[in-house]
Design an enzyme around this catalytic site. Structure first.
Site, PDB file in Angstrom:
ATOM      1  N   LYS A   1       2.242 -12.063  14.242  1.00 40.49           N
ATOM      2  CA  LYS A   1       1.717 -10.568  14.110  1.00 40.49           C
ATOM      3  C   LYS A   1       1.033 -10.032  15.332  1.00 40.49           C
ATOM      4  O   LYS A   1      -0.004 -10.637  15.313  1.00 40.49           O
ATOM      5  CB  LYS A   1       0.956 -10.367  12.643  1.00 40.49           C
ATOM      6  CG  LYS A   1       0.566  -8.855  12.601  1.00 40.49           C
ATOM      7  CD  LYS A   1      -0.131  -8.995  11.202  1.00 40.49           C
ATOM      8  CE  LYS A   1      -0.729  -7.340  11.286  1.00 40.49           C
ATOM      9  NZ  LYS A   1      -1.570  -7.263   9.686  1.00 40.49           N
TER      10      LYS A   1
ATOM     11  N   ARG B   1      -2.274   3.139   9.919  1.00 39.50           N
ATOM     12  CA  ARG B   1      -3.900   3.257   9.687  1.00 39.50           C
ATOM     13  C   ARG B   1      -4.004   4.325   8.533  1.00 39.50           C
ATOM     14  O   ARG B   1      -4.960   4.328   7.841  1.00 39.50           O
ATOM     15  CB  ARG B   1      -4.606   3.368  10.823  1.00 39.50           C
ATOM     16  CG  ARG B   1      -4.210   2.292  11.857  1.00 39.50           C
ATOM     17  CD  ARG B   1      -4.960   1.231  11.641  1.00 39.50           C
ATOM     18  NE  ARG B   1      -4.759  -0.092  12.392  1.00 39.50           N
ATOM     19  CZ  ARG B   1      -4.814  -0.133  13.521  1.00 39.50           C
ATOM     20  NH1 ARG B   1      -5.354   0.541  14.416  1.00 39.50           N
ATOM     21  NH2 ARG B   1      -4.229  -1.595  14.034  1.00 39.50           N
TER      22      ARG B   1
ATOM     23  N   GLU C   1       2.003 -21.028  16.378  1.00 41.45           N
ATOM     24  CA  GLU C   1       1.649 -20.455  14.996  1.00 41.45           C
ATOM     25  C   GLU C   1       2.697 -20.819  14.022  1.00 41.45           C
ATOM     26  O   GLU C   1       2.577 -20.967  12.583  1.00 41.45           O
ATOM     27  CB  GLU C   1       1.437 -18.945  14.959  1.00 41.45           C
ATOM     28  CG  GLU C   1       0.335 -18.267  16.032  1.00 41.45           C
ATOM     29  CD  GLU C   1      -0.919 -18.319  15.323  1.00 41.45           C
ATOM     30  OE1 GLU C   1      -1.150 -18.928  14.084  1.00 41.45           O
ATOM     31  OE2 GLU C   1      -1.981 -17.876  15.811  1.00 41.45           O
TER      32      GLU C   1
ATOM     33  N   LYS D   1       6.436  -9.525  13.224  1.00 45.97           N
ATOM     34  CA  LYS D   1       5.884  -8.103  13.153  1.00 45.97           C
ATOM     35  C   LYS D   1       4.898  -7.661  14.303  1.00 45.97           C
ATOM     36  O   LYS D   1       4.022  -8.409  14.832  1.00 45.97           O
ATOM     37  CB  LYS D   1       4.820  -8.034  11.949  1.00 45.97           C
ATOM     38  CG  LYS D   1       4.278  -6.668  11.473  1.00 45.97           C
ATOM     39  CD  LYS D   1       3.182  -6.805  10.222  1.00 45.97           C
ATOM     40  CE  LYS D   1       3.010  -5.457   9.885  1.00 45.97           C
ATOM     41  NZ  LYS D   1       2.008  -5.327   8.901  1.00 45.97           N
TER      42      LYS D   1
ATOM     43  N   SER E   1       5.364   0.952  11.088  1.00 47.90           N
ATOM     44  CA  SER E   1       5.079   2.591  10.762  1.00 47.90           C
ATOM     45  C   SER E   1       5.586   3.140  12.101  1.00 47.90           C
ATOM     46  O   SER E   1       6.183   4.103  12.042  1.00 47.90           O
ATOM     47  CB  SER E   1       3.792   2.650  10.308  1.00 47.90           C
ATOM     48  OG  SER E   1       2.873   2.350  11.349  1.00 47.90           O
TER      49      SER E   1
END
Length: 331
Positions: free
Chosen positions: A203, A213, A240, A255, A281
């Site tokens: 991420k 947001r 990760e 992401k 978004s």
């Protein structure tokens, strides 16, 4: 003059002669079953609340969320990822609304589970940012820094209450070190061995989160660069990935999706677990804004972006167009 030779000798265009031919030889296929719908539910909302930065997306009321879940099932969408938006007065430094059994996200999970049962894979955002008054994904220490290990304790509590509410999959998105292992242990120790973990493995700290947001009424001041990944790094993502798999992740995610297709491809090549990607978004809003200006064909752009994410290696795509795209993909 008769010629028995030919130039060019290879003619790949023969496989593009008509729509049926192109469909038959397609290397990447996109289907409704590949899609997951992210959805926001706002505490106390009497009806859907439009999100200005994401035209066509709303903060749902409990009633409209149930309706959206039914529509997703009818369209053939596989899953829904739920985000809770609590009342501002309920935000605090610890994000306690996130672990309240009667908090908005847990209520939403129960609502959707009661409405559609197992016909839709119900996923939940497991993070504190929507519930903290400072807007960070974890609790803060005395110096105002996100305290990794104290945050893990809160994540363990969140996992339990979300599982108690009936979620099928938890999605820890905070990028805390060790989060998958702690959450897996918490689920197993409370009798929720069947609840899956979708790890937000890679991420990135991205400019494309801006509209989100507004969607979650974020209280964030500052940034999340101490826990989200640097956009210039890719080997870090593979590290990760190895850690998340070792800790028990059932599925992994990259992401954002579009700006990180190279990372997605490397992750998909490296694992034998399902890989997801989140078309976030900002990716959504760019297409909608360009389409509103008449600069691109909206529907074609939606399918093209989703196909590109699938082609890069994602088995599942989280997209705000999930239900609409699923209907477009029907024969």
């Amino acid at each position: 003059m008769t010629s028995y030779g030919s130039f060019p000798g290879a003619r790949p265009r023969r496989l593009r002669t008509n729509a049926t031919m192109r469909r038959m030889v397609a290397e990447t296929r996109l289907s409704p079953a590949d899609l997951i719908l992210p959805a926001f539910v706002r505490e106390g909302a009497a009806g859907p609340v439009p999100i200005a930065a994401m035209p066509g997306v709303v903060q749902h009321s409990r009633d409209t969320l149930r309706k959206a879940a039914v529509e997703a099932v009818e369209a053939g969408v596989s899953g829904i990822m739920l985000f809770g938006v609590p009342e501002d007065a309920k935000k605090d430094a610890q994000g306690t609304a996130g672990t309240d059994p009667d908090g908005i996200l847990q209520v939403a999970i129960r609502d959707v589970r009661a409405e559609v049962g197992d016909d839709l894979v119900i996923m939940s955002d497991l993070c504190l940012d929507e519930y903290t008054d400072h807007g960070h994904c974890g609790v803060l220490d005395a110096h105002g820094r996100v305290d990794n290990d104290a945050t893990l304790e809160r994540y363990a509590e969140m996992a339990q209450v979300q599982a108690d509410a009936g979620v099928h999959v938890v999605g820890p998105s905070g990028m805390m070190d060790g989060q998958v292992g702690v959450i897996r242990d918490a689920l197993d120790q409370t009798g929720h061995e069947d609840v899956s973990v979708l790890a937000y493995t890679a991420k990135y700290s991205s400019a494309f989160y801006g509209p989100f947001r507004e969607a979650v009424a974020s209280s964030l001041s500052g940034d999340r660069k101490t826990y989200q990944q640097d956009p210039g790094n890719v080997r870090e993502s593979l590290r990760e990935l190895a850690l998340d798999l070792e800790e028990g992740a059932d599925m992994v995610m990259v992401k954002p999706a579009g700006p990180y297709l190279d990372v997605l491809a490397k992750v998909a090549d490296a694992v034998d677990v399902p890989v997801a990607a989140y078309q976030i978004s900002g990716e959504y809003s760019m297409v909608e804004a360009a389409a509103e200006k008449g600069w691109i064909d909206r529907d074609k752009a939606i399918i093209e972006t989703l196909t590109g994410i699938r082609r890069a290696g994602a088995r599942m795509v989280l997209t705000y167009w999930a239900t609409e795209a699923a209907l477009m993909l029907r024969p």
